[in-house]
Motif scaffolding. Sequence first.
Motif, PDB file in Angstrom:
ATOM      1  N   GLN A 198      -4.234   5.253  -1.299  1.00 18.41           N
ATOM      2  CA  GLN A 198      -5.322   6.181  -1.002  1.00 18.41           C
ATOM      3  C   GLN A 198      -4.842   7.547  -1.451  1.00 18.41           C
ATOM      4  O   GLN A 198      -3.698   7.923  -1.214  1.00 18.41           O
ATOM      5  N   THR A 199      -5.727   8.265  -2.119  1.00 18.72           N
ATOM      6  CA  THR A 199      -5.309   9.545  -2.672  1.00 18.72           C
ATOM      7  C   THR A 199      -6.471  10.513  -2.720  1.00 18.72           C
ATOM      8  O   THR A 199      -7.613  10.137  -2.513  1.00 18.72           O
ATOM      9  N   ASP A 200      -6.134  11.736  -3.019  1.00 20.53           N
ATOM     10  CA  ASP A 200      -7.178  12.738  -3.222  1.00 20.53           C
ATOM     11  C   ASP A 200      -7.356  12.955  -4.720  1.00 20.53           C
ATOM     12  O   ASP A 200      -6.673  12.345  -5.546  1.00 20.53           O
ATOM     13  N   THR A 246      -1.871  -0.861  -3.814  1.00 22.21           N
ATOM     14  CA  THR A 246      -3.001   0.036  -3.610  1.00 22.21           C
ATOM     15  C   THR A 246      -2.491   1.372  -3.085  1.00 22.21           C
ATOM     16  O   THR A 246      -1.365   1.466  -2.599  1.00 22.21           O
ATOM     17  N   CYS A 259      -9.454   3.102 -10.004  1.00 19.26           N
ATOM     18  CA  CYS A 259      -9.821   4.071  -8.970  1.00 19.26           C
ATOM     19  C   CYS A 259     -11.259   3.855  -8.540  1.00 19.26           C
ATOM     20  O   CYS A 259     -12.154   3.735  -9.368  1.00 19.26           O
ATOM     21  N   GLN A 281     -14.520   6.881  -2.738  1.00 20.73           N
ATOM     22  CA  GLN A 281     -15.076   6.612  -1.421  1.00 20.73           C
ATOM     23  C   GLN A 281     -15.293   7.937  -0.727  1.00 20.73           C
ATOM     24  O   GLN A 281     -14.453   8.831  -0.797  1.00 20.73           O
ATOM     25  N   VAL A 303     -15.729   9.940   2.745  1.00 22.72           N
ATOM     26  CA  VAL A 303     -15.370   9.828   4.147  1.00 22.72           C
ATOM     27  C   VAL A 303     -16.086  10.922   4.904  1.00 22.72           C
ATOM     28  O   VAL A 303     -16.027  12.091   4.537  1.00 22.72           O
ATOM     29  N   GLU A 346       0.857  -1.181   0.000  1.00 24.08           N
ATOM     30  CA  GLU A 346       0.000   0.000   0.000  1.00 24.08           C
ATOM     31  C   GLU A 346       0.895   1.234   0.000  1.00 24.08           C
ATOM     32  O   GLU A 346       1.780   1.364   0.847  1.00 24.08           O
TER      33      GLU A 346
END
Length: 130
Positions: A107-109, A105, A123, A126, A128, A72
């Motif tokens: 996590q990104t903006d 994997t 992509c 999600q 939050v 990750e």
Amino acid sequence: MTVKLYNDSEWLISSEAYEIYKDCMYKPVYEKYLQETRNFTDDDETYVFVCVDNSQNVGMLAVRMKDDNEGEIIGIAVKPDCRRKGAGSYLIKEAAKMMNIKKLTAQTDGNTVMFYKALGFECKAQKVKY
């Protein structure tokens, strides 16, 4: 360009390393960066890779390994004047080879979604709630 696995904790807490990495942090401050790098060095499953171009460190990638050759991306950053020259994608590809990563994997903006898509990432959006 070359990529090396970096475990020099002295360099990781340097202002040079902070200046490279800070752009991938939310509200970066040096103290927050120090805490994050301590987490990297204290975690046996987290590896930091550095991209070197013309004898200069130009990018950093932090990857946490999981089971079965899965990793990750915790953070990736390239010096502003070195962006869009392949350093980020080279970092990811070389780190994946070095660690024999089969699934990766991140996590990104929204700012980096296109970067990851260009590398073949799928992509999933999600939401939050805070």
